[in-house]
Design a protein around this motif. Sequence first.
Motif, PDB file in Angstrom:
ATOM      1  N   ILE A   4       0.606  -1.111   0.151  1.00  0.00           N
ATOM      2  CA  ILE A   4       0.010  -0.211   0.430  1.00  0.00           C
ATOM      3  C   ILE A   4       0.759   1.270  -0.315  1.00  0.00           C
ATOM      4  CG2 ILE A   4      -1.989  -1.271   1.470  1.00  0.00           C
ATOM      5  CD1 ILE A   4      -1.367   0.576   4.013  1.00  0.00           C
ATOM      6  N   THR A  53       0.945   4.031  -3.723  1.00  0.00           N
ATOM      7  CA  THR A  53      -0.636   5.432  -3.510  1.00  0.00           C
ATOM      8  C   THR A  53      -0.773   5.441  -5.326  1.00  0.00           C
ATOM      9  OG1 THR A  53       0.983   7.740  -2.957  1.00  0.00           O
ATOM     10  CG2 THR A  53      -0.083   5.893  -1.587  1.00  0.00           C
ATOM     11  N   ARG A  61      -6.550   2.169  -1.182  1.00  0.00           N
ATOM     12  CA  ARG A  61      -6.713   1.178  -0.122  1.00  0.00           C
ATOM     13  C   ARG A  61      -8.521   1.506   0.623  1.00  0.00           C
ATOM     14  NH1 ARG A  61      -1.837   4.772   3.423  1.00  0.00           N
ATOM     15  NH2 ARG A  61      -0.078   4.250   1.371  1.00  0.00           N
ATOM     16  N   LEU A  62      -8.625   0.197   0.149  1.00  0.00           N
ATOM     17  CA  LEU A  62     -10.005   0.442   0.761  1.00  0.00           C
ATOM     18  C   LEU A  62     -11.029  -0.413   1.812  1.00  0.00           C
ATOM     19  CD1 LEU A  62     -13.516   0.410  -0.939  1.00  0.00           C
ATOM     20  CD2 LEU A  62     -12.794  -2.069  -1.677  1.00  0.00           C
ATOM     21  N   ASP A  63     -10.978   0.514   3.223  1.00  0.00           N
ATOM     22  CA  ASP A  63     -11.940   0.613   4.011  1.00  0.00           C
ATOM     23  C   ASP A  63     -13.265  -0.522   4.105  1.00  0.00           C
ATOM     24  OD1 ASP A  63     -13.227  -0.048   6.523  1.00  0.00           O
ATOM     25  OD2 ASP A  63     -11.386   1.389   8.047  1.00  0.00           O
ATOM     26  N   TYR A  76     -15.401   3.056  11.312  1.00  0.00           N
ATOM     27  CA  TYR A  76     -13.980   3.804  10.367  1.00  0.00           C
ATOM     28  C   TYR A  76     -13.894   5.156  10.690  1.00  0.00           C
ATOM     29  CZ  TYR A  76     -11.691   6.674   6.089  1.00  0.00           C
ATOM     30  OH  TYR A  76     -11.607   7.248   4.809  1.00  0.00           O
ATOM     31  N   HIS A  84      -9.191   4.363  11.061  1.00  0.00           N
ATOM     32  CA  HIS A  84      -8.621   3.878   9.585  1.00  0.00           C
ATOM     33  C   HIS A  84      -6.779   3.172   9.503  1.00  0.00           C
ATOM     34  CE1 HIS A  84      -9.822   7.117   8.172  1.00  0.00           C
ATOM     35  NE2 HIS A  84      -9.444   7.525   7.788  1.00  0.00           N
ATOM     36  N   ALA A 134      -7.668   5.336   2.969  1.00  0.00           N
ATOM     37  CA  ALA A 134      -8.524   4.525   2.878  1.00  0.00           C
ATOM     38  C   ALA A 134      -9.772   5.216   2.580  1.00  0.00           C
ATOM     39  CB  ALA A 134      -8.461   3.798   3.851  1.00  0.00           C
ATOM     40  N   ASN A 188     -13.471   4.369   2.086  1.00  0.00           N
ATOM     41  CA  ASN A 188     -14.499   3.945   3.067  1.00  0.00           C
ATOM     42  C   ASN A 188     -16.109   3.335   2.196  1.00  0.00           C
ATOM     43  OD1 ASN A 188     -16.811   3.942   5.433  1.00  0.00           O
ATOM     44  ND2 ASN A 188     -15.606   2.306   5.454  1.00  0.00           N
ATOM     45  N   TYR A 200      -7.665  -4.914  10.914  1.00  0.00           N
ATOM     46  CA  TYR A 200      -7.210  -3.709  11.240  1.00  0.00           C
ATOM     47  C   TYR A 200      -7.023  -3.967  12.913  1.00  0.00           C
ATOM     48  CZ  TYR A 200      -7.893   1.208  12.759  1.00  0.00           C
ATOM     49  OH  TYR A 200      -7.534   2.302  13.067  1.00  0.00           O
TER      50      TYR A 200
END
Length: 130
Positions: A38, A41, A46-48, A55, A59, A63, A65, A118
Motif C-alpha cells: 500500500i 499510492t 486502500r479500501l476499508d 471507519y 482507519h 483509505a 470507505n 484492522y
Amino acid sequence: MIKLRIMGIITMLCSLLGCTAQTKGFESIGAEKFEQIIADTAKVIRLDVRTAEEYAEGHIDGAMNIDVLKDDFKDNAITRLPKDKTIAVYCRSGKRSKKAAGILAKQGFNVIELDCGYIGWTKADKPVTR
C-alpha cells in the motif's frame, strides 16, 4: 477393482478441491507485506469495508470507505474504484474483507486482502488515522 475406484474418487476430489482453492481470485497477506504494497499510492487504492462508524473510530491513512454489508456495495465499488489499480482491502478482523475481496475479484479487480484485519494491523503497531 475396488482399489482403482477408490483411487479414482480420491483423485477427482483432490482435483475439485484444488480448483476451488485456486479460484478465490485474490491474495490474503499479513500486515508487513500489506504495508509494503500500500506504500505505492500511485498503483494501489486502500479500501476499508467496515461500517462508517468503525471507519470514523480509526482507519489506515488514505483509505476510502465502502461498507461491504450494504446492499449497494458491489455497485458502489464498481462506480468508485479504478480497475487499473490494485485494491488493498481490509475490515476489522478479516472476515468481511474476504467477502469484499471475492466480490471485487469476480468483477475483474486486482485485489489483495489484509488477512488479519484492522485489529491485526494495530497489534502490529502499524500507523492509523483517527
